[in-house]
Scaffold this active site. Sequence first.
Site, short mmCIF file in Angstrom:
data_model
loop_
_atom_site.label_atom_id
_atom_site.label_comp_id
_atom_site.label_asym_id
_atom_site.label_seq_id
_atom_site.Cartn_x
_atom_site.Cartn_y
_atom_site.Cartn_z
N ARG A 174 0.00 5.94 15.91
CA ARG A 174 0.11 7.43 15.36
C ARG A 174 -0.66 8.28 16.17
NH1 ARG A 174 -2.78 5.23 9.83
NH2 ARG A 174 -4.31 3.97 10.68
N ARG B 189 -7.94 -6.98 13.90
CA ARG B 189 -7.17 -6.41 14.62
C ARG B 189 -7.86 -5.12 15.29
NH1 ARG B 189 -3.42 -7.01 18.02
NH2 ARG B 189 -1.90 -5.40 17.95
N TYR C 190 -9.43 -5.81 3.44
CA TYR C 190 -8.91 -4.35 4.08
C TYR C 190 -9.24 -3.48 2.79
CZ TYR C 190 -4.74 -1.79 5.64
OH TYR C 190 -3.86 -0.81 5.98
N ASP D 294 -10.23 -0.02 1.09
CA ASP D 294 -10.39 1.67 1.16
C ASP D 294 -11.62 2.07 0.73
OD1 ASP D 294 -7.70 1.87 1.76
OD2 ASP D 294 -6.88 1.83 -0.21
N GLU E 87 -3.67 6.59 18.68
CA GLU E 87 -4.12 5.37 18.29
C GLU E 87 -3.27 4.17 18.48
OE1 GLU E 87 -5.44 5.86 14.17
OE2 GLU E 87 -5.22 3.80 13.48
N ARG F 14 9.00 6.59 -3.59
CA ARG F 14 9.40 7.48 -4.59
C ARG F 14 10.64 7.87 -4.56
NH1 ARG F 14 4.51 10.60 -2.81
NH2 ARG F 14 2.94 9.28 -3.64
N ARG G 17 0.79 -1.20 -0.17
CA ARG G 17 0.02 0.04 -0.02
C ARG G 17 0.75 1.30 -0.05
NH1 ARG G 17 -5.10 -0.14 2.14
NH2 ARG G 17 -4.65 1.77 3.55
N1 UDP Z 1 3.56 1.42 7.58
C1 UDP Z 1 4.99 1.32 8.27
N2 UDP Z 1 5.23 2.52 8.83
C2 UDP Z 1 4.39 3.65 8.53
C3 UDP Z 1 3.09 3.44 8.05
C4 UDP Z 1 2.62 2.47 7.56
O1 UDP Z 1 5.58 0.37 8.44
O2 UDP Z 1 5.10 4.71 9.31
C5 UDP Z 1 3.10 -0.02 7.19
C6 UDP Z 1 2.36 -0.76 8.26
O3 UDP Z 1 2.86 -2.00 8.06
C7 UDP Z 1 0.89 -0.54 7.80
C8 UDP Z 1 0.91 -0.72 6.33
O4 UDP Z 1 2.24 0.18 6.07
O5 UDP Z 1 0.18 -1.71 8.41
C9 UDP Z 1 -0.14 0.23 5.66
O6 UDP Z 1 -0.24 1.37 6.18
P1 UDP Z 1 -1.53 2.53 6.10
O7 UDP Z 1 -0.77 3.77 6.75
O8 UDP Z 1 -1.64 2.53 4.72
O9 UDP Z 1 -2.59 1.75 6.81
P2 UDP Z 1 -4.05 2.37 7.47
O10 UDP Z 1 -4.14 3.90 7.18
O11 UDP Z 1 -5.05 1.57 6.77
O12 UDP Z 1 -3.78 1.94 8.70
#
Ligand code: UDP
Length: 364
Positions: A277, A246, A345, A347, A297, A173, A169
């Site tokens: 976060r 989860r 999962y 979006d 969170e 870049r 996901r």
């Molecule tokens: N991820 C990570 N570090 C970060 C942000 C995301 O390793 O700082 C990884 C982590 O495995 C996570 C996945 O990328 O489960 C997807 O993150 P995303 O933020 O897309 O997930 P969501 O917002 O759906 O929780």
Amino acid sequence: MYDYLIVGSGLFGAVFAHEAKAKSCLVLERRGHAGGIVYCEEKDGINIHKYGAHIFHTSYKEVWEYVNRFVEFNNYVNSPVANFRGELYNLPFNMNTFTKLWPEVRTPAEVAAKIEAERREAGIGEPRNLEEQAISLIGRTVYEKLIKGYTEKQWGRSCTELPAFIIKRLPVRYTFDNNYFNDRYQGIPVGGYNKLIDALLEGIEVRLNTDYLKDKAAFDKLAAKVVYTGPIDEYFGYELGKLEYRGLRFETERLEEENHQGVAVMNYTAREVPYTRIIEHKHFEFGTQPVTYVTREYPATWQPGEEAYYPVNDDRNQALCQRYQELAAKESNVIFGGRLAEYKYYDMDDVIKSALEKVVVVCG
Ligand code: UDP
């Protein structure tokens, strides 16, 4: 008698109900409000994403145009910042991240060479799990500072036991571009997600605080067909066993300051910080209120009956889900759709797309 009994008023249910409006629909909602987990609670003029931050992004033009019919979207672009033991890095992984991690590196070619060297040193062939996938994509330094701790907290298991697709996901870049998403369109509904849900459900009968499964037989008599958007295993009384999720726990605080962290999303990537976060909600809508709300969170183990957030995509759960889907296919008058009923999962844009496609198939 209704044509459709729609169980759940999240995005799937709300879009389905709206599109099926030529038919008669009754929406049942277990919670005291509509909108599922995109619901926002307003405080001091700030929309708080009560069940976790939602940022709308899509490359489907038709879905973008669709949602814009109901609510205006702002020009928010998600650019989270990662905090690793006090060091701040831009996300997603891009030239801003790399040049801060490796101050000696300047150009995309130098970054590519650095990542390649780290990948070679790790000696990984075809990646077999998330750890190997991450190191082969981005090298060990980024993996250890920005991925490993976050991911292990998020999923409650080791990166060597997780499937690689979870981090696919995340873009990598070789440009100085902090936009988290690669999608063509992005934004937050002006005034919050409730505006979108309320507009979709306008003129449709919604019964809140109503648990379909508690009185299924009686509710089934009310309509010719059921659209079920709740957990698929719960629908079948867990007869094949329980699917795992989860969970998340949120701690929200009102702060007497205008701007706490300067960004909507700050990821805490070190393992020892218990939350993943901190969301500062006002920044999703460029708020200028004198106060602010932040939410920490915390990923959490999940028990049936609690709010289900992320499906656990391992072999056991996928196989179990497949068996439930076989049962679902035999329920001729029931349409199963959305994150919980499909155990996906998802979006938001994919949920909407799937509801729009499903409604065409069943309603014509
Ligand atoms: N991820 C990570 N570090 C970060 C942000 C995301 O390793 O700082 C990884 C982590 O495995 C996570 C996945 O990328 O489960 C997807 O993150 P995303 O933020 O897309 O997930 P969501 O917002 O759906 O929780």
